[in-house]
Design a protein around this motif. Structure first.
Motif, PDB file in Angstrom:
ATOM      1  N   ARG A   1      29.526 -18.653 -11.206  1.00 36.43           N
ATOM      2  CA  ARG A   1      29.693 -17.202 -11.054  1.00 36.43           C
ATOM      3  C   ARG A   1      30.608 -16.866  -9.875  1.00 36.43           C
ATOM      4  O   ARG A   1      31.209 -15.792  -9.841  1.00 36.43           O
ATOM      5  N   GLU A   2      30.719 -17.812  -8.927  1.00 29.60           N
ATOM      6  CA  GLU A   2      31.556 -17.594  -7.753  1.00 29.60           C
ATOM      7  C   GLU A   2      32.957 -18.161  -7.921  1.00 29.60           C
ATOM      8  O   GLU A   2      33.873 -17.757  -7.199  1.00 29.60           O
ATOM      9  N   THR A   3      33.124 -19.093  -8.854  1.00 34.13           N
ATOM     10  CA  THR A   3      34.424 -19.766  -8.980  1.00 34.13           C
ATOM     11  C   THR A   3      35.173 -19.424 -10.264  1.00 34.13           C
ATOM     12  O   THR A   3      36.379 -19.659 -10.348  1.00 34.13           O
ATOM     13  N   VAL A   4      34.487 -18.875 -11.262  1.00 34.09           N
ATOM     14  CA  VAL A   4      35.117 -18.562 -12.548  1.00 34.09           C
ATOM     15  C   VAL A   4      35.111 -17.050 -12.761  1.00 34.09           C
ATOM     16  O   VAL A   4      34.073 -16.402 -12.599  1.00 34.09           O
ATOM     17  N   VAL A   5      36.256 -16.494 -13.127  1.00 32.90           N
ATOM     18  CA  VAL A   5      36.354 -15.070 -13.438  1.00 32.90           C
ATOM     19  C   VAL A   5      36.225 -14.918 -14.955  1.00 32.90           C
ATOM     20  O   VAL A   5      37.126 -15.311 -15.699  1.00 32.90           O
ATOM     21  N   HIS A   6      35.097 -14.359 -15.393  1.00 31.35           N
ATOM     22  CA  HIS A   6      34.815 -14.266 -16.823  1.00 31.35           C
ATOM     23  C   HIS A   6      35.917 -13.480 -17.540  1.00 31.35           C
ATOM     24  O   HIS A   6      36.283 -12.377 -17.135  1.00 31.35           O
ATOM     25  N   GLY A   7      36.446 -14.077 -18.615  1.00 28.35           N
ATOM     26  CA  GLY A   7      37.481 -13.433 -19.398  1.00 28.35           C
ATOM     27  C   GLY A   7      38.880 -13.644 -18.871  1.00 28.35           C
ATOM     28  O   GLY A   7      39.864 -13.322 -19.568  1.00 28.35           O
ATOM     29  N   ARG A   8      39.018 -14.179 -17.656  1.00 24.75           N
ATOM     30  CA  ARG A   8      40.337 -14.416 -17.076  1.00 24.75           C
ATOM     31  C   ARG A   8      40.596 -15.902 -16.804  1.00 24.75           C
ATOM     32  O   ARG A   8      41.627 -16.428 -17.205  1.00 24.75           O
ATOM     33  N   THR A   9      39.682 -16.558 -16.111  1.00 24.02           N
ATOM     34  CA  THR A   9      39.855 -17.996 -15.866  1.00 24.02           C
ATOM     35  C   THR A   9      38.847 -18.825 -16.647  1.00 24.02           C
ATOM     36  O   THR A   9      38.770 -20.034 -16.459  1.00 24.02           O
ATOM     37  N   GLY A  10      38.081 -18.179 -17.504  1.00 20.86           N
ATOM     38  CA  GLY A  10      37.104 -18.884 -18.340  1.00 20.86           C
ATOM     39  C   GLY A  10      36.095 -17.908 -18.907  1.00 20.86           C
ATOM     40  O   GLY A  10      36.301 -16.691 -18.879  1.00 20.86           O
ATOM     41  N   TRP A  11      34.993 -18.472 -19.425  1.00 19.15           N
ATOM     42  CA  TRP A  11      33.943 -17.656 -20.029  1.00 19.15           C
ATOM     43  C   TRP A  11      32.590 -18.156 -19.549  1.00 19.15           C
ATOM     44  O   TRP A  11      32.354 -19.356 -19.447  1.00 19.15           O
ATOM     45  N   LEU A  12      31.699 -17.218 -19.268  1.00 21.66           N
ATOM     46  CA  LEU A  12      30.363 -17.548 -18.795  1.00 21.66           C
ATOM     47  C   LEU A  12      29.339 -17.169 -19.851  1.00 21.66           C
ATOM     48  O   LEU A  12      29.403 -16.072 -20.415  1.00 21.66           O
ATOM     49  N   VAL A  13      28.402 -18.072 -20.110  1.00 22.33           N
ATOM     50  CA  VAL A  13      27.374 -17.857 -21.129  1.00 22.33           C
ATOM     51  C   VAL A  13      25.997 -18.014 -20.491  1.00 22.33           C
ATOM     52  O   VAL A  13      25.868 -18.611 -19.419  1.00 22.33           O
ATOM     53  N   PRO A  14      24.941 -17.500 -21.113  1.00 24.74           N
ATOM     54  CA  PRO A  14      23.591 -17.635 -20.533  1.00 24.74           C
ATOM     55  C   PRO A  14      23.198 -19.110 -20.379  1.00 24.74           C
ATOM     56  O   PRO A  14      23.540 -19.943 -21.222  1.00 24.74           O
ATOM     57  N   PRO A  15      22.469 -19.442 -19.316  1.00 25.91           N
ATOM     58  CA  PRO A  15      22.033 -20.830 -19.116  1.00 25.91           C
ATOM     59  C   PRO A  15      21.129 -21.308 -20.248  1.00 25.91           C
ATOM     60  O   PRO A  15      20.339 -20.535 -20.807  1.00 25.91           O
ATOM     61  N   ASP A  16      21.272 -22.583 -20.596  1.00 32.03           N
ATOM     62  CA  ASP A  16      20.408 -23.246 -21.575  1.00 32.03           C
ATOM     63  C   ASP A  16      20.429 -22.571 -22.946  1.00 32.03           C
ATOM     64  O   ASP A  16      19.459 -22.676 -23.711  1.00 32.03           O
ATOM     65  N   ASP A  17      21.506 -21.891 -23.290  1.00 27.72           N
ATOM     66  CA  ASP A  17      21.640 -21.224 -24.592  1.00 27.72           C
ATOM     67  C   ASP A  17      22.674 -21.987 -25.415  1.00 27.72           C
ATOM     68  O   ASP A  17      23.876 -21.745 -25.313  1.00 27.72           O
ATOM     69  N   VAL A  18      22.198 -22.915 -26.221  1.00 26.73           N
ATOM     70  CA  VAL A  18      23.109 -23.791 -26.954  1.00 26.73           C
ATOM     71  C   VAL A  18      23.931 -23.016 -27.974  1.00 26.73           C
ATOM     72  O   VAL A  18      25.111 -23.320 -28.204  1.00 26.73           O
TER      73      VAL A  18
END
Length: 240
Positions: free
Chosen positions: A172-189
């Motif tokens: 959450r501190e190193t990746v910009v969601h939608g710009r440098t990557g995508w973040l998804v909920p933890p443990d959500d396959v």
């Protein structure tokens, strides 16, 4: 820590850790300035020691990575132990029918290779030159675990490649969601599998050069400058 050791050893380990924490708390009270490697660690210091701290992200050798053309594989880098959630990433790539290349050894290597050997390629540990090339050619780098900081995510971005990581911890501190990557909920396959198969996000991303530029925020030079400033301020405050 206790969950990953044999059950008969856990009571003795818990006693040893309890004693260590008591010593830890006493030592922390004597420290002038505390430095945390992330906001996750900062909050942990506040909760366990009742102390404030300054966040200085660890140094990453961003200059040793280079840009190149992406290929049709996703990359997973790290020690293959339970808390790194490699199985989550491998199951997501199997469901998404995306090729995964795995770099790293560890106690779970044999089990994971046996289960996912048809949908993933396991390279074991590789040298630095091989790893930098793997980063540069990956479609994206997957970080499925909750990290305190997570150097892998920064190394991926230093190579201009996006990160698919969890929306928690260091990413959450190193990746910009939608710009440098995508973040998804933890443990959500399922969410991770959807991110792996969703090519339509590509148009939203920053360019590889911009992603690399973002990673420079975590360079060794930035780390040294910030640490020097904190030390100077701490010494000055103590002398006053």
């Amino acid at each position: 820590a206790c969950a990953e050791v044999p059950a008969p050893v856990r009571p003795a380990l818990e006693i040893a850790l309890r004693r260590h924490r008591a010593v830890d708390r006493r030592a922390a009270r004597a420290v002038t300035t505390l430095v945390a490697n992330s906001h996750v660690t900062k909050e942990r210091i506040r909760r366990l020691w009742g102390r404030d701290s300054v966040v200085i992200h660890p140094p990453v050798e961003v200059e040793r990575f280079h840009l190149d053309e992406p290929r049709d594989y996703y990359l997973l880098v790290g020690e293959l132990v339970t808390h790194k959630r490699a199985q989550l990433a491998l199951e997501a790539s199997r469901r998404a029918r995306r090729r995964m290349v795995v770099v790293g050894g560890g106690p779970d290597l044999g089990r994971l290779r046996e289960r996912y050997g048809r949908s993933a390629e396991f390279l074991g540990r590789v040298d630095d030159s091989t790893l930098t090339n793997l980063y540069s050619h990956a479609a994206a780098v997957v970080v499925p675990s909750i990290e305190e900081f997570g150097i892998t995510a920064v190394e991926a971005q230093a190579a201009g490649r996006p990160v698919i990581g969890v929306n928690a911890g260091g990413t959450r501190e190193t990746v910009v969601h939608g710009r440098t990557g995508w973040l998804v909920p933890p443990d959500d396959v399922d969410a991770l599998a959807n991110a792996l198969r969703s090519d339509h996000h590509e148009g939203e991303l920053a360019s590889p050069a911009e992603i690399r530029g973002h990673a420079r925020r975590f360079s060794t030079a930035v780390f040294q400058r910030r640490l020097r400033a904190v030390v100077d301020e701490s010494v000055s405050r103590r002398s006053r």
